[in-house]
Design a protein around this motif. Structure first.
Motif, PDB file in Angstrom:
ATOM      1  N   ASN A  37       0.820  -1.206   0.000  1.00 10.37           N
ATOM      2  CA  ASN A  37       0.000   0.000   0.000  1.00 10.37           C
ATOM      3  C   ASN A  37       0.854   1.255   0.000  1.00 10.37           C
ATOM      4  O   ASN A  37       1.963   1.268   0.540  1.00 10.37           O
ATOM      5  CB  ASN A  37      -0.899   0.026   1.242  1.00 10.37           C
ATOM      6  CG  ASN A  37      -2.360  -0.168   0.892  1.00 10.37           C
ATOM      7  OD1 ASN A  37      -2.805   0.205  -0.194  1.00 10.37           O
ATOM      8  ND2 ASN A  37      -3.114  -0.757   1.811  1.00 10.37           N
ATOM      9  N   ALA A  38       0.338   2.329  -0.586  1.00  7.25           N
ATOM     10  CA  ALA A  38       1.011   3.625  -0.578  1.00  7.25           C
ATOM     11  C   ALA A  38      -0.044   4.708  -0.699  1.00  7.25           C
ATOM     12  O   ALA A  38      -1.035   4.542  -1.419  1.00  7.25           O
ATOM     13  CB  ALA A  38       2.015   3.730  -1.719  1.00  7.25           C
ATOM     14  N   VAL A  39       0.170   5.819  -0.004  1.00  3.56           N
ATOM     15  CA  VAL A  39      -0.811   6.895  -0.023  1.00  3.56           C
ATOM     16  C   VAL A  39      -0.985   7.455  -1.431  1.00  3.56           C
ATOM     17  O   VAL A  39      -2.055   7.969  -1.777  1.00  3.56           O
ATOM     18  CB  VAL A  39      -0.426   8.005   0.976  1.00  3.56           C
ATOM     19  CG1 VAL A  39       0.821   8.765   0.518  1.00  3.56           C
ATOM     20  CG2 VAL A  39      -1.586   8.988   1.175  1.00  3.56           C
ATOM     21  N   PHE A  40       0.030   7.376  -2.271  1.00 11.07           N
ATOM     22  CA  PHE A  40      -0.074   7.886  -3.642  1.00 11.07           C
ATOM     23  C   PHE A  40      -1.303   7.357  -4.352  1.00 11.07           C
ATOM     24  O   PHE A  40      -1.951   8.068  -5.126  1.00 11.07           O
ATOM     25  CB  PHE A  40       1.188   7.505  -4.425  1.00 11.07           C
ATOM     26  CG  PHE A  40       1.134   7.844  -5.892  1.00 11.07           C
ATOM     27  CD1 PHE A  40       1.198   9.163  -6.312  1.00 11.07           C
ATOM     28  CD2 PHE A  40       1.017   6.853  -6.853  1.00 11.07           C
ATOM     29  CE1 PHE A  40       1.134   9.488  -7.659  1.00 11.07           C
ATOM     30  CE2 PHE A  40       0.961   7.165  -8.197  1.00 11.07           C
ATOM     31  CZ  PHE A  40       1.014   8.484  -8.607  1.00 11.07           C
ATOM     32  N   LEU A  41      -1.669   6.106  -4.102  1.00 12.03           N
ATOM     33  CA  LEU A  41      -2.752   5.446  -4.825  1.00 12.03           C
ATOM     34  C   LEU A  41      -4.105   5.560  -4.139  1.00 12.03           C
ATOM     35  O   LEU A  41      -5.104   5.096  -4.683  1.00 12.03           O
ATOM     36  CB  LEU A  41      -2.416   3.964  -5.020  1.00 12.03           C
ATOM     37  CG  LEU A  41      -1.191   3.655  -5.887  1.00 12.03           C
ATOM     38  CD1 LEU A  41      -0.860   2.174  -5.820  1.00 12.03           C
ATOM     39  CD2 LEU A  41      -1.423   4.093  -7.326  1.00 12.03           C
ATOM     40  N   SER A  42      -4.173   6.160  -2.962  1.00 11.42           N
ATOM     41  CA  SER A  42      -5.423   6.238  -2.204  1.00 11.42           C
ATOM     42  C   SER A  42      -6.236   7.451  -2.631  1.00 11.42           C
ATOM     43  O   SER A  42      -5.721   8.562  -2.702  1.00 11.42           O
ATOM     44  CB  SER A  42      -5.137   6.329  -0.699  1.00 11.42           C
ATOM     45  OG  SER A  42      -4.504   5.158  -0.239  1.00 11.42           O
TER      46      SER A  42
ATOM     47  N   GLN B 183      -5.448   3.613 -15.891  1.00  9.61           N
ATOM     48  CA  GLN B 183      -4.927   2.975 -14.690  1.00  9.61           C
ATOM     49  C   GLN B 183      -3.713   3.733 -14.182  1.00  9.61           C
ATOM     50  O   GLN B 183      -2.937   4.297 -14.965  1.00  9.61           O
ATOM     51  CB  GLN B 183      -4.536   1.523 -14.971  1.00  9.61           C
ATOM     52  CG  GLN B 183      -5.726   0.586 -15.197  1.00  9.61           C
ATOM     53  CD  GLN B 183      -5.297  -0.841 -15.456  1.00  9.61           C
ATOM     54  OE1 GLN B 183      -4.853  -1.178 -16.551  1.00  9.61           O
ATOM     55  NE2 GLN B 183      -5.435  -1.697 -14.444  1.00  9.61           N
ATOM     56  N   VAL B 184      -3.570   3.742 -12.854  1.00 11.32           N
ATOM     57  CA  VAL B 184      -2.420   4.346 -12.190  1.00 11.32           C
ATOM     58  C   VAL B 184      -1.737   3.238 -11.395  1.00 11.32           C
ATOM     59  O   VAL B 184      -2.380   2.553 -10.592  1.00 11.32           O
ATOM     60  CB  VAL B 184      -2.841   5.499 -11.256  1.00 11.32           C
ATOM     61  CG1 VAL B 184      -1.609   6.138 -10.619  1.00 11.32           C
ATOM     62  CG2 VAL B 184      -3.655   6.541 -12.009  1.00 11.32           C
ATOM     63  N   PHE B 185      -0.432   3.059 -11.621  1.00  6.49           N
ATOM     64  CA  PHE B 185       0.328   2.008 -10.955  1.00  6.49           C
ATOM     65  C   PHE B 185       1.447   2.626 -10.127  1.00  6.49           C
ATOM     66  O   PHE B 185       1.915   3.730 -10.402  1.00  6.49           O
ATOM     67  CB  PHE B 185       0.968   1.070 -11.984  1.00  6.49           C
ATOM     68  CG  PHE B 185      -0.005   0.277 -12.803  1.00  6.49           C
ATOM     69  CD1 PHE B 185      -0.485  -0.944 -12.352  1.00  6.49           C
ATOM     70  CD2 PHE B 185      -0.438   0.741 -14.035  1.00  6.49           C
ATOM     71  CE1 PHE B 185      -1.371  -1.691 -13.115  1.00  6.49           C
ATOM     72  CE2 PHE B 185      -1.327   0.009 -14.810  1.00  6.49           C
ATOM     73  CZ  PHE B 185      -1.800  -1.212 -14.351  1.00  6.49           C
ATOM     74  N   MET B 186       1.894   1.860  -9.127  1.00  2.00           N
ATOM     75  CA  MET B 186       3.069   2.272  -8.363  1.00  2.00           C
ATOM     76  C   MET B 186       3.951   1.064  -8.104  1.00  2.00           C
ATOM     77  O   MET B 186       3.480   0.001  -7.699  1.00  2.00           O
ATOM     78  CB  MET B 186       2.686   2.920  -7.044  1.00  2.00           C
ATOM     79  CG  MET B 186       3.881   3.491  -6.287  1.00  2.00           C
ATOM     80  SD  MET B 186       3.371   4.445  -4.845  1.00  2.00           S
ATOM     81  CE  MET B 186       4.955   5.048  -4.277  1.00  2.00           C
ATOM     82  N   VAL B 187       5.245   1.240  -8.375  1.00  2.00           N
ATOM     83  CA  VAL B 187       6.272   0.266  -8.007  1.00  2.00           C
ATOM     84  C   VAL B 187       7.313   1.008  -7.178  1.00  2.00           C
ATOM     85  O   VAL B 187       7.378   2.238  -7.218  1.00  2.00           O
ATOM     86  CB  VAL B 187       6.920  -0.373  -9.251  1.00  2.00           C
ATOM     87  CG1 VAL B 187       5.896  -1.130 -10.075  1.00  2.00           C
ATOM     88  CG2 VAL B 187       7.625   0.675 -10.107  1.00  2.00           C
TER      89      VAL B 187
END
Length: 472
Positions: free
Chosen positions: A200-205, A325-329
């Motif tokens: 989880n990361a706040v960027f995607l919330s 879509q928005v992704f985070m790695v």
């Protein structure tokens, strides 16, 4: 104008009517305007075709002074004098074409970044210079007087949160998730709007969007609910699925956990089926020798595995009915107070080789023009050598890559890499000349958000001038 569009504009107007000042962004982010935005399921202005945005976050504060290095004689000399033992040798740099930073200025990347340099030279990658967590543009004298600064400027957690959400640690939403709030109604499977490949990361919330987390091999399963699992009875999986599907809880924590578990059960089978049909090459198992010594194997690297599962989801986008879509790695290990010249080349290679493979895989799928990847990190570093590394800074240089990117350029004002300049706020820390909001504004515009929608997602955007022209 359709109903969802009118609803979005109404929510945006609510923020403006609330009397929020130009620099009150932290108070704006979780107020009623964003709640209205989510409740109305607003669509972004343009959601034709498919687009994906990928954030690659480098935890710890990346020392980008060594990622983009001046190569002309005068500026390399000032760089080397300031860096001392942290300077990349001139003969270990690969020159960059057409930097666009004024007559006589030349730049290069270390050999470990060769795959990214190749994408730059192919016009598929650009450097965005001196980006930082600005609330608004400030001068060096304002910095020295403590005016207009973000809170807890050199704190890892807070500045990582500022990059991801525009607020210090504890923010409820991030700008990637808020973007998802505006985009999710266009998706056939809204649950896959914002996806994290490393937790989880706040960027995607968002206010409505909840990050969907995938593992390195696909959906994360509720193991005890899978057929074939048992602890004393083969009836356990079915009983657990039934219990989760019909349960509720008055306790907020239990209710949230239950919601995530229910969503996992509902979504995992759908995603697994879609991923099975996504043809993608395996990560290479051969060792890649590094010019600095040692080697890496992409099949063993977490960041490469994360990018591969993201590429799988992108390839499956049409089967899932996805439009945006928005992704985070992410990758840790960039806090280089010590052992920098031992560790930094390896980190560079991990990022460069993994991103290079990712872009090649997308090219093979015919999807490179539909995907943009950008780098982010807590903050930049000091230019001076602390004896074995560098310390926390502010501004840093970042990369934006993809088929739609207008590459082979250094965008923005690349400061002189020396001590005592107008950009030096102490020990070679850079005073940013571009805010995260400006970079985010350009990225969100590419994703289809209108200027009005961008103001909702990035409430302090109006405090800045135009963002970087990243796209053709």
């Amino acid at each position: 104008m359709n109903a969802s569009r009118r609803a979005f504009l109404s929510a945006a107007s609510g923020l403006a009517a609330a009397g929020l000042g130009r620099h009150a962004a932290p108070l704006a982010l979780n107020l009623a305007g964003l709640g209205a935005l989510a409740a109305n399921q607003a669509q972004a202005a343009t959601t034709d075709g498919y687009k994906a945005l990928v954030c690659l976050f480098m935890h710890g504060g990346n020392d980008s002074h060594n990622w983009i290095v001046p190569m002309d004689a005068a500026n390399y000399a000032s760089y080397a004098a300031a860096r001392g033992g942290l300077a990349v040798p001139l003969n270990k740099l690969l020159a960059l074409s057409t930097p666009g930073q004024g007559s006589g200025r030349e730049f290069g990347m270390p050999q470990e970044l060769a795959p990214l340099r190749a994408k730059y030279e192919a016009g598929q990658c650009a450097v965005v210079a001196n980006v930082g967590t600005l609330l608004r543009p400030i001068s060096k004298s304002e910095y020295q007087a403590g005016i207009g600064l973000p809170s807890k400027l050199f704190s890892h957690n807070d500045q990582a949160s500022m990059w991801q959400s525009l607020q210090v640690e504890g923010a409820p939403t991030g700008w990637g998730g808020r973007m998802g709030d505006a985009l999710m109604a266009a998706n056939g499977q809204p649950v896959f709007t914002a996806v994290g490949a490393n937790g989880n990361a706040v960027f995607l919330s968002g206010s409505k969007v909840t990050p969907y987390c995938v593992g390195l091999n696909g959906p994360i399963q509720v193991s005890a609910a899978q057929s074939g699992w048992h602890a004393g009875s083969t009836a356990v999986p079915a009983a657990l699925r039934s219990m989760l599907a019909t349960s509720s809880s008055p306790n907020d924590f239990q209710a949230e956990y239950l919601k995530v578990a229910q969503r996992s059960l509902n979504a995992s089978a759908t995603l697994q089926t879609a991923l099975t049909g996504a043809s993608l090459p395996a990560l290479p198992t051969g060792a890649i020798a590094l010019s600095s010594g040692g080697s890496i194997t992409l099949a063993n690297e977490s960041i490469a595995k994360q990018l591969r599962v993201v590429a799988q989801m992108i390839a499956a986008g049409s089967r899932l009915g996805m439009k945006r879509q928005v992704f985070m790695v992410s990758l840790s290990g960039f806090d280089c107070h010590a052992f920098q010249m031992r560790d930094q080349p390896l980190q560079m290679a991990r990022v460069a080789q993994s991103v290079g493979w990712f872009m090649d895989a997308l090219q093979g799928l015919g999807l490179l023009n539909n995907v943009t990847l950008f780098t982010a990190s807590d903050f930049g570093r000091t230019l001076i050598n602390n004896g074995d590394g560098s310390d926390h800074g502010w501004g840093g240089h970042h990369l934006v890559a993809g088929g739609a990117v207008k590459g082979k350029r250094i965008i923005g004002n690349f400061p002189v890499t020396a001590l005592g300049t107008a950009s030096d706020i102490g020990s070679g820390r850079l005073l940013p000349t571009m805010g995260v909001s400006q970079l985010a504004g350009s990225l969100s515009g590419w994703m289809g958000l209108s200027s009005t929608e961008q103001q909702v997602v990035l409430p302090n955007l109006s405090s800045f001038g135009a963002g970087p022209a990243l796209f053709s």
